[in-house]
Write an enzyme that holds these catalytic residues in place. Structure first.
Site, short mmCIF file in Angstrom:
data_model
loop_
_atom_site.label_atom_id
_atom_site.label_comp_id
_atom_site.label_asym_id
_atom_site.label_seq_id
_atom_site.Cartn_x
_atom_site.Cartn_y
_atom_site.Cartn_z
N ASP A 1 0.86 -1.17 0.00
CA ASP A 1 0.00 0.00 0.00
C ASP A 1 0.91 1.24 0.00
O ASP A 1 2.12 1.13 0.19
CB ASP A 1 -0.89 -0.02 1.25
N ALA B 1 -0.03 5.29 1.32
CA ALA B 1 -0.13 6.11 2.52
C ALA B 1 -0.37 5.27 3.77
O ALA B 1 -1.30 4.47 3.83
CB ALA B 1 -1.25 7.14 2.37
N ALA C 1 -13.44 9.05 10.59
CA ALA C 1 -12.78 9.40 9.34
C ALA C 1 -11.82 8.32 8.89
O ALA C 1 -11.61 8.12 7.68
CB ALA C 1 -12.04 10.73 9.49
N MET D 1 -10.60 3.75 5.79
CA MET D 1 -9.36 4.12 5.12
C MET D 1 -8.83 2.97 4.26
O MET D 1 -8.92 1.80 4.63
CB MET D 1 -8.29 4.53 6.13
N LYS E 1 -11.50 6.80 -2.64
CA LYS E 1 -11.93 7.90 -1.77
C LYS E 1 -13.42 8.25 -1.88
O LYS E 1 -14.04 8.61 -0.88
CB LYS E 1 -11.07 9.13 -2.01
N HIS F 1 -15.03 5.80 0.21
CA HIS F 1 -14.77 6.15 1.61
C HIS F 1 -15.83 7.14 2.11
O HIS F 1 -16.38 6.97 3.21
CB HIS F 1 -13.37 6.76 1.71
N ARG G 1 -10.41 -1.42 -3.31
CA ARG G 1 -10.53 -2.35 -2.17
C ARG G 1 -11.96 -2.34 -1.63
O ARG G 1 -12.61 -1.31 -1.67
CB ARG G 1 -9.56 -1.92 -1.05
N ASP H 1 -1.76 -1.12 5.82
CA ASP H 1 -1.93 -0.55 7.16
C ASP H 1 -3.38 -0.34 7.57
O ASP H 1 -3.65 0.29 8.58
CB ASP H 1 -1.20 0.79 7.23
#
Length: 272
Positions: A10, A12, A43, A47, A51, A54, A159, A185
């Protein structure tokens, strides 16, 4: 004997942007601008997803969904999702270049893996336009994978769908999912690896799941650091991770361990 051929990282929170702060701050801001205060935990929960997905996931959370309905007088709809995303993207792009520094230890680990002949792929929740900022920024600071795939390359099926991993495998000519390791992460990363049938590994320090900046993490006592790592690793395990590591420094040894499992005929998902 079967050996690992490639690693899918991944971006970030895994290889750059310790704590994954570039997107999370913007998510908080766009909801605040819409009159809704969200927590950092809310928030961060989705993750790793594309986006716009998200944002949709945040609006679907019971508390936020109720607040939106109270504010707007109706349930949220796709127009709301698109309007929030239209605000999100330029705000993220404006600050993204500040969040491209490799997480400490990433560069030597990648060099070690390459010295063993492994290919380095990557997946992300960022779009192509976002990665046009991140990729060169990270490369200038010493980190550059062999291949990058975004949800734009998979018809916006990010994802937890497995397709970004498969596109990497095709480009890097990796022969089988059992010979691939996915490292991320977030729980979305873990789910992506599980869906793809590869070895799924969660990394704790620097992760969005842990949610601490480098300064905040380093200010903890050693016992508190270990407690934060253990909490984060437990979340990854609950979502199906084959393995968890504290930092990427542990990855080369873990890959040797996985090679041993492959030699025994073991497959991803078989380690409990």
């Amino acid at each position: 004997m079967s050996y690992i051929e490639g690693v899918m990282f991944d971006w970030a929170g895994t290889t750059v942007d310790f704590g994954c702060f570039a997107p999370v701050n913007v998510f908080v801001d766009i909801f605040k601008n819409a009159g809704i205060e969200v927590t950092m935990e809310e928030a961060r929960e989705p993750m790793g997803m594309l986006k716009i997905d998200h944002i949709r996931a945040m609006l679907s959370m019971p508390r936020l969904s109720k607040l939106w309905e109270e504010k707007a007088g109706r349930a949220f709809n796709e127009e709301d999702v698109n309007q929030l995303y239209a605000e999100f993207e330029p705000a993220l792009m404006a600050s993204l270049s500040e969040y491209t520094s490799p997480i400490p230890g990433v560069i030597p680990v990648v060099e070690e893996l390459r010295s063993r002949g492994l290919k380095i792929g990557s997946t992300t929740g960022y779009t192509n336009s976002m990665m046009e900022v991140v990729v060169p920024g990270a490369k200038a600071k010493g980190y550059s994978p062999d291949h990058v795939v975004t949800p734009d390359d998979t018809n916006s099926y990010g994802r937890p769908y497995p397709y970004m991993i498969y596109r990497n495998m095709e480009a890097l000519k990796l022969s089988a999912v059992r010979k691939v390791v996915k490292v991320g992460d977030t729980t979305s990363d873990i789910k992506e690896g599980v869906a793809a049938g590869v070895w799924s590994v969660g990394v704790a320090v620097g992760s969005s799941e842990m949610g601490l900046s480098e300064e905040e993490y380093n200010s903890l006592t050693a016992p508190d650091q270990q407690a934060a790592i253990a909490r984060t690793q437990q979340v990854f395990k609950q979502h199906g991770a084959d393995f968890t590591i504290a930092t990427l420094a542990e990855l080369p040894a873990l890959i040797e361990q996985i090679n041993g499992l492959l030699a025994e005929g073991r497959r991803p998902g078989s380690v409990k």
